[in-house]
Scaffold this active site. Sequence first.
Site, PDB file in Angstrom:
ATOM      1  N   LYS A  71       0.852  -1.191   0.000  1.00 36.94           N
ATOM      2  CA  LYS A  71       0.000   0.000   0.000  1.00 36.94           C
ATOM      3  C   LYS A  71       0.879   1.228   0.000  1.00 36.94           C
ATOM      4  O   LYS A  71       1.820   1.339   0.791  1.00 36.94           O
ATOM      5  CB  LYS A  71      -0.888   0.012   1.263  1.00 36.94           C
ATOM      6  CG  LYS A  71      -1.951   1.103   1.216  1.00 36.94           C
ATOM      7  CD  LYS A  71      -3.137   0.634   0.410  1.00 36.94           C
ATOM      8  CE  LYS A  71      -4.162   1.727   0.183  1.00 36.94           C
ATOM      9  NZ  LYS A  71      -3.785   2.685  -0.872  1.00 36.94           N
ATOM     10  N   LYS A  95       4.384   2.551   8.794  1.00 39.88           N
ATOM     11  CA  LYS A  95       3.152   3.314   9.048  1.00 39.88           C
ATOM     12  C   LYS A  95       1.953   2.380   9.158  1.00 39.88           C
ATOM     13  O   LYS A  95       1.136   2.500  10.083  1.00 39.88           O
ATOM     14  CB  LYS A  95       2.942   4.339   7.918  1.00 39.88           C
ATOM     15  CG  LYS A  95       1.825   5.331   8.171  1.00 39.88           C
ATOM     16  CD  LYS A  95       1.667   6.291   6.986  1.00 39.88           C
ATOM     17  CE  LYS A  95       2.942   7.051   6.696  1.00 39.88           C
ATOM     18  NZ  LYS A  95       2.749   8.047   5.620  1.00 39.88           N
ATOM     19  N   LYS A 107       5.423   2.398  -2.705  1.00 40.73           N
ATOM     20  CA  LYS A 107       5.331   3.792  -3.155  1.00 40.73           C
ATOM     21  C   LYS A 107       5.630   3.823  -4.643  1.00 40.73           C
ATOM     22  O   LYS A 107       6.291   2.929  -5.190  1.00 40.73           O
ATOM     23  CB  LYS A 107       6.331   4.678  -2.409  1.00 40.73           C
ATOM     24  CG  LYS A 107       5.870   6.123  -2.268  1.00 40.73           C
ATOM     25  CD  LYS A 107       4.758   6.240  -1.245  1.00 40.73           C
ATOM     26  CE  LYS A 107       4.357   7.692  -1.017  1.00 40.73           C
ATOM     27  NZ  LYS A 107       3.366   7.808   0.065  1.00 40.73           N
ATOM     28  N   THR A 191      -5.951  12.260   6.168  1.00 46.83           N
ATOM     29  CA  THR A 191      -4.602  12.483   6.699  1.00 46.83           C
ATOM     30  C   THR A 191      -4.601  13.640   7.677  1.00 46.83           C
ATOM     31  O   THR A 191      -4.052  13.543   8.784  1.00 46.83           O
ATOM     32  CB  THR A 191      -3.608  12.752   5.557  1.00 46.83           C
ATOM     33  OG1 THR A 191      -3.651  11.666   4.621  1.00 46.83           O
ATOM     34  CG2 THR A 191      -2.191  12.884   6.096  1.00 46.83           C
ATOM     35  N   ASN A 222      -3.300  19.490  -0.026  1.00 47.27           N
ATOM     36  CA  ASN A 222      -4.457  18.831   0.574  1.00 47.27           C
ATOM     37  C   ASN A 222      -4.287  18.633   2.076  1.00 47.27           C
ATOM     38  O   ASN A 222      -5.164  18.984   2.867  1.00 47.27           O
ATOM     39  CB  ASN A 222      -4.682  17.478  -0.106  1.00 47.27           C
ATOM     40  CG  ASN A 222      -5.817  16.697   0.524  1.00 47.27           C
ATOM     41  OD1 ASN A 222      -6.927  17.207   0.651  1.00 47.27           O
ATOM     42  ND2 ASN A 222      -5.543  15.482   0.934  1.00 47.27           N
ATOM     43  N   SER A 350      -7.771   4.849   3.623  1.00 45.38           N
ATOM     44  CA  SER A 350      -7.574   4.084   2.387  1.00 45.38           C
ATOM     45  C   SER A 350      -7.895   2.610   2.620  1.00 45.38           C
ATOM     46  O   SER A 350      -8.476   1.945   1.766  1.00 45.38           O
ATOM     47  CB  SER A 350      -6.128   4.230   1.901  1.00 45.38           C
ATOM     48  OG  SER A 350      -5.963   5.395   1.129  1.00 45.38           O
TER      49      SER A 350
END
Length: 417
Positions: A71, A95, A107, A191, A222, A350
């Site tokens: 992820k 994380k 990533k 987030t 954002n 997510s």
Amino acid sequence: MAIDIINPYDVAVAQFDDAAERLGLSQAMRAILRKPKRELTVNFPVRMDNGDVEMFTGYRVQHNINRGPAKGGIRFSPQVSLDEVRALAMWMTWKCAVVGIPFGGAKGGVICDPHKMSRAELERMTRRYATEISILIGPDSDIPAPDMNTNPQVMGWIMDTYSMHRGYSIPAVITGKPLAVGGSEGRLEATARGVQVVTRAALRDLGMIPEDCKAVIQGFGNVGSIAARLIKELGCKVVGLSDISGGVYNPKGIDVYTALRYSREHGSLLGLPGTETVTNSELLELPCDVLVPAALENQLTKLNATRIKARLVIEAANGPTTLEADHILNDRGITVVPDILANAGGVTVSYFEWVQDLQRFFWAEGEINERLENIMQRSYQAVRRKSEEQHVNLRLGAYLLAVARVAEATEIRGVYP
């Protein structure tokens, strides 16, 4: 102010090594967890609006998938590099582990300047990149998401491209999508909402009253813009903001809603009425109680860490603090809530979006925010307890928890064959 040229992957590995040493991990475990599992580099052509063909380079890195599918976000930036993507993938592994969701870390990124591309060029580039990395991504293997300079529309193009290859819609291949194609309520703010939760908890632990605190937020994308609004809702006075063009400052406070409107209308915060202009470097050193780096890596370094005036740093960005700066801030008694905890709200929601897509059953925004609040609170308290037990700072406490969880899964699965 000059910024050190620092390899983010070196920082990520050094942070892991510190935790591995304290945990007493075996040589074999350290060797496995130090390296990404898979790295894909793609070079692909895109036809531009003027008829020319340009070559772009993109990456997708999976660091570890022993706790679940990979992820991690996709960023579009001229500064994207393989080592940056490696570091971000490793941070994603920790994380996901620190908040206890069943994902590994990945990533992706493309070297480009999306601000200089038309919408049609951006779509063609995105779809071609999605095609190139489709050998890795999938709802059971690797689920990308938005990151720097990518948004729900970009995620929609990736979902559609992947689905077209398969011949039917597969919304669970990606998260951060628009609601119309399987996105989740609450994802856009997730987030920043996680940042708000840990900020509230850390202020309480430090005996700081939000209404008496001044906050500075670096970055107005954002995460930064929504975090500014939510931190103001906590009661803090926001005195400094910045975007890619520079910063603005008013020691008496900045109306965040006015700043949001001004930024939308003018494309920048510069010139915001009632504020003075400061550089991004000066912004970090402003007098404040809470500092929220929500921009790029390596913003707090040995060159400026001695001049940081905040009592509390909340890492909304990934890797904003270098190793040397971390030691300096720690020695100065400045509390740092680390990125792998502070900005984990995005990957948590997510995860909710992925679950909803797989089940074809969607939750209300209130339920999502409540679940997010519970996970972030629980994770913050677990990190705080670990740091107190081991007499270490919050970053090392978070790493000790996360690395131990990934190491346990890796040990149980063993080395194949």
